[in-house]
Design a protein around this motif. Structure first.
Motif, mmCIF file in Angstrom:
data_model
loop_
_atom_site.group_PDB
_atom_site.id
_atom_site.type_symbol
_atom_site.label_atom_id
_atom_site.label_comp_id
_atom_site.label_asym_id
_atom_site.label_seq_id
_atom_site.Cartn_x
_atom_site.Cartn_y
_atom_site.Cartn_z
ATOM 1 N N ASP A 5 24.810 39.011 3.738
ATOM 2 C CA ASP A 5 25.818 38.830 4.848
ATOM 3 C C ASP A 5 26.818 39.894 4.898
ATOM 4 N N SER A 6 27.395 40.405 6.127
ATOM 5 C CA SER A 6 28.523 41.258 6.221
ATOM 6 C C SER A 6 29.499 40.453 7.417
ATOM 7 N N PRO A 7 30.615 40.955 7.452
ATOM 8 C CA PRO A 7 31.553 40.434 8.241
ATOM 9 C C PRO A 7 31.076 40.624 9.823
ATOM 10 N N THR A 8 30.338 41.527 9.997
ATOM 11 C CA THR A 8 29.536 41.712 11.423
ATOM 12 C C THR A 8 28.727 40.630 11.753
ATOM 13 N N VAL A 9 27.579 40.400 10.688
ATOM 14 C CA VAL A 9 26.435 39.404 11.043
ATOM 15 C C VAL A 9 27.385 38.096 10.841
ATOM 16 N N ALA A 10 28.065 37.768 9.820
ATOM 17 C CA ALA A 10 28.764 36.400 9.903
ATOM 18 C C ALA A 10 29.587 36.281 11.439
ATOM 19 N N ARG A 11 30.097 37.159 11.769
ATOM 20 C CA ARG A 11 31.046 36.801 13.077
ATOM 21 C C ARG A 11 30.353 36.554 14.296
ATOM 22 N N ARG A 12 29.103 37.359 14.317
ATOM 23 C CA ARG A 12 28.250 36.951 15.175
ATOM 24 C C ARG A 12 27.559 35.754 15.231
ATOM 25 N N ARG A 13 27.310 35.189 13.863
ATOM 26 C CA ARG A 13 26.527 33.886 13.912
ATOM 27 C C ARG A 13 27.570 32.832 14.195
ATOM 28 N N ILE A 14 28.664 33.143 13.800
ATOM 29 C CA ILE A 14 29.901 31.680 14.186
ATOM 30 C C ILE A 14 29.965 31.960 15.629
ATOM 31 N N LEU A 16 28.256 32.941 17.907
ATOM 32 C CA LEU A 16 27.234 32.165 19.083
ATOM 33 C C LEU A 16 27.008 30.598 18.757
ATOM 34 N N ALA A 17 27.291 30.391 17.353
ATOM 35 C CA ALA A 17 27.405 28.660 17.403
ATOM 36 C C ALA A 17 28.348 28.171 18.118
ATOM 37 N N LEU A 18 29.534 28.677 18.046
ATOM 38 C CA LEU A 18 30.726 27.828 18.756
ATOM 39 C C LEU A 18 30.343 27.917 20.286
ATOM 40 N N ARG A 19 29.990 28.902 20.929
ATOM 41 C CA ARG A 19 29.605 29.083 22.071
ATOM 42 C C ARG A 19 28.888 27.832 22.578
ATOM 43 N N GLU A 20 27.700 27.879 22.000
ATOM 44 C CA GLU A 20 26.588 27.026 22.120
ATOM 45 C C GLU A 20 26.969 25.505 22.017
ATOM 46 N N ALA A 21 27.822 25.228 20.999
ATOM 47 C CA ALA A 21 28.373 23.975 20.898
ATOM 48 C C ALA A 21 29.534 23.587 21.782
ATOM 49 N N ARG A 22 29.777 24.442 22.382
ATOM 50 C CA ARG A 22 30.958 24.332 23.537
ATOM 51 C C ARG A 22 29.901 24.248 24.885
ATOM 52 N N GLU A 23 28.945 24.794 25.079
ATOM 53 C CA GLU A 23 28.140 24.427 26.257
ATOM 54 C C GLU A 23 27.403 23.041 26.150
ATOM 55 N N GLU A 47 34.589 34.103 21.270
ATOM 56 C CA GLU A 47 33.508 33.960 21.806
ATOM 57 C C GLU A 47 32.699 35.305 21.882
ATOM 58 N N ASN A 48 33.350 36.192 22.207
ATOM 59 C CA ASN A 48 32.979 37.657 22.521
ATOM 60 C C ASN A 48 32.844 38.361 21.362
ATOM 61 N N GLY A 49 33.479 37.937 20.068
ATOM 62 C CA GLY A 49 33.570 38.596 18.869
ATOM 63 C C GLY A 49 34.327 39.674 18.827
ATOM 64 N N ASP A 50 35.249 39.744 19.615
ATOM 65 C CA ASP A 50 36.561 40.609 19.471
ATOM 66 C C ASP A 50 37.232 40.455 18.283
ATOM 67 N N VAL A 51 37.631 39.213 18.020
ATOM 68 C CA VAL A 51 38.553 38.659 16.745
ATOM 69 C C VAL A 51 37.608 37.555 16.353
ATOM 70 N N ALA A 104 30.611 47.573 25.197
ATOM 71 C CA ALA A 104 29.096 47.147 24.881
ATOM 72 C C ALA A 104 28.529 48.484 23.799
ATOM 73 N N THR A 105 29.161 49.541 24.113
ATOM 74 C CA THR A 105 28.442 50.626 23.290
ATOM 75 C C THR A 105 28.938 50.505 21.981
#
Length: 294
Positions: A5-14, A16-23, A47-51, A104-105
């Motif tokens: 796990d890295s901060p990048t992967v962990a941030r993405r996982r959480i 996405l989980a939050l967005r799916e839970a909200r939806e 939700e965008n992973g910017d923070v 995006a880039t």
């Protein structure tokens, strides 16, 4: 949690989980912001992973979203802690690149550093991380009316830095790169015969050293991977990310249905395309033909 796990992967996982839970809870981002007494931009950026979201903010948010499973909550809190670990500032976050690369880039570059596999497909030109400096510069001249000299220089520099990072990981066996190119890519002499010959030689070298695996979709194969001119599909620890580029515009898509369809279509055409031996023989013929023109 998965290994590595890295901060990048962990941030993405959480996120996405939050967005799916909200939806699933049928809530809008504005409703979440009002309930949590946050700004709407904060919810969007999380939700965008910017923070990253702090554990203290996460716990009441999970309660509001109706998540009560204790192991799941513990896992998400652990992800939040990992995601907030300070990383050394990456080159693509430096001011000169932030001002000249799209969001995006920059996210794509971040994911390339973590990807286990990358499937790249193109109809018009060699994918960015595989481009030689001369080939990349020739491509960028197409946008001399839309981009300043400084912007083009930064984007060319970014492609070379991406190339160094991604191909370095591939050479070390950390990422597998599958490249599928339409025959037209291997015929289109971008930059002129000399620059294009150098680009073809570089593709051949990368394949010979097993840094990439390459296949060509010949004109005789009546099939298209997608309606898109190009895309990169990155496989991360969990799930996949689709990157699409169209001229000066680009986008990232993490929808499972969309990424799944692109993966299935890529794999299907990959099996029908010319194998690597035939592709490299075609490249050798092209190099021989171009050398006669120089």
């Amino acid at each position: 949690m998965p290994e590595g796990d890295s901060p990048t992967v962990a941030r993405r996982r959480i996120r996405l989980a939050l967005r799916e839970a909200r939806e699933r809870a049928d809530l809008t981002q504005l409703q979440v912001a009002e309930e949590m007494e946050w700004s709407l931009s904060k919810v969007i950026r999380i939700e965008n992973g910017d923070v990253s979201i702090s554990p203290n903010d996460l716990r009441p948010l999970l309660a509001y979203l109706g998540i009560k499973d204790k192991p799941l909550i513990a896992s998400m809190v652990a992800d939040a802690r990992i995601a907030r670990k300070r990383q050394r500032q990456a080159w693509y976050q430096a001011t000169e690149f932030r001002e000249n690369l799209t969001d995006a880039t920059r996210k794509l570059i971040e994911y390339e550093i973590e990807a286990a596999e990358m499937r790249s497909y193109s109809v018009y030109f060699v994918p960015g991380p595989l481009q030689t400096p001369e080939y990349a510069a020739a491509l960028m001249t197409r946008y001399e009316d839309e981009l300043s000299d400084s912007q083009r220089e930064r984007r060319i520099a970014a492609r070379q830095l991406r190339r160094d990072a991604l191909l370095g990981r591939a050479a070390a066996g950390e990422v597998r790169i599958l490249v599928m190119l339409d025959e037209s890519v291997l015929r289109r002499t971008i930059g002129g015969p000399a620059a294009f010959t150098e680009q073809l030689r570089e593709l051949r070298r990368l394949a010979a050293e097993q840094i990439i695996t390459i296949r060509m979709v010949p004109f005789t194969l009546d099939a298209a991977v997608t309606n898109n001119a190009m895309f990169d599909l990155l496989t991360l620890g969990e799930g996949e990310v689709l990157y699409r580029e169209t001229g000066l515009g680009d986008e990232l898509n993490e929808d499972r249905d969309t990424t799944g369809k692109h993966r299935a279509r890529f794999d299907k055409i990959w099996d029908e395309a010319a194998d690597e031996a035939a592709t490299l023989a075609f490249i050798d013929d092209q190099i021989g033909t171009l050398e006669k023109l120089q």
